[in-house]
Write an enzyme that holds these catalytic residues in place. Sequence first.
Site, short mmCIF file in Angstrom:
data_model
loop_
_atom_site.label_atom_id
_atom_site.label_comp_id
_atom_site.label_asym_id
_atom_site.label_seq_id
_atom_site.Cartn_x
_atom_site.Cartn_y
_atom_site.Cartn_z
N ASP A 268 37.89 34.44 7.31
CA ASP A 268 38.11 34.60 8.76
C ASP A 268 39.04 33.53 9.31
O ASP A 268 39.40 32.58 8.62
CB ASP A 268 36.76 34.59 9.51
CG ASP A 268 35.82 33.49 9.02
OD1 ASP A 268 36.29 32.51 8.43
OD2 ASP A 268 34.60 33.63 9.23
N ASP B 93 22.80 32.47 13.71
CA ASP B 93 22.45 33.82 14.20
C ASP B 93 22.51 34.87 13.08
O ASP B 93 22.43 36.06 13.35
CB ASP B 93 23.37 34.23 15.37
CG ASP B 93 24.84 34.31 14.99
OD1 ASP B 93 25.16 34.11 13.80
OD2 ASP B 93 25.67 34.58 15.88
N HIS C 28 25.10 35.44 11.02
CA HIS C 28 26.41 36.02 10.69
C HIS C 28 26.87 35.61 9.30
O HIS C 28 26.54 34.53 8.81
CB HIS C 28 27.47 35.71 11.76
CG HIS C 28 27.93 34.30 11.85
ND1 HIS C 28 28.22 33.68 13.05
CD2 HIS C 28 28.19 33.35 10.91
CE1 HIS C 28 28.62 32.45 12.84
NE2 HIS C 28 28.61 32.21 11.54
N GLU D 104 29.12 39.04 13.59
CA GLU D 104 28.01 38.61 14.44
C GLU D 104 26.94 39.71 14.52
O GLU D 104 27.19 40.86 14.13
CB GLU D 104 28.55 38.31 15.85
CG GLU D 104 29.57 37.16 15.89
CD GLU D 104 28.92 35.77 15.75
OE1 GLU D 104 27.89 35.62 15.08
OE2 GLU D 104 29.48 34.82 16.32
#
Length: 256
Positions: free
Chosen positions: A63, A132, A134, A139
């Site tokens: 990413d 979270d 990810h 996400e």
Amino acid sequence: MEIIIQPTQQAATEVAARTIARLLCGKPNAVLGLATGSTPLLLYQTLIAMKLDWSHVTTFNLDEYIGLPRDHAQSYHSFMWNNLFKHVNIGKENVHIPDGNAQDIPGFCREYEEQISAAGGIDLQVLGIGTDGHIGFNEPSSSLASRTRIKTLTRQTCMDNARFFGSEESVPRHVITMGIGTIMEARQNLLLAFGQNKACAIAQAVEGPITSINPASILQMHPVVKVILDELAAGNLTRSDYYRWVYKSKPDWQSV
Ligand code: PGA
């Protein structure tokens, strides 16, 4: 999933480094998927110290932030060159990192997927996990079939990454990330997590239901995954004794 719990981040990182070194020795032209963030930093230092041959290796990063200049201190281009690539003998032409300044983002993402396919697919993908859940920057609620595309970061991720940017407001909101479908096509995945702040996300990913609300949980469907943890990140697992027993009982030929 193979859950490997080690006493420290260093011991866990050595398991990951040995797995990668073994791959590169057996397949010098391997295709690696690489991650950024705090988690893989020690891994990259360990790989550099191993003095492996990277001359035929191809890499694809997961990413990149959209809109940060490539040479910004917090861009993932800077991260990868400063922390790994400039210290090993990899060819510049073999390094692929999403271009967060592409004019045509959907076109760029399609091309990135084509480049991964043209390279023969990813042999081993290194992953961290967000608090979270990810993986990459997929996400919660990301499609479990998603491909490389633009995503908006959650507030949680912006807060987590504020430490790199000085404030939450300075964290770019948008990113390009490989999709979950892309990650699931890697022939092997190594998910690393260290520290207590990852314990909830790891417990949900490993022992919870498969759900897009914890994107890492999709790895339960992948045939070759190592989840490599320190004690703190393993702290919320209910079956940690079992995972330790399995790892200790491995036949010699399977051990790393
Ligand atoms: P970290 O980030 O390695 O900086 O904790 C992991 C992630 O967001 O995937």
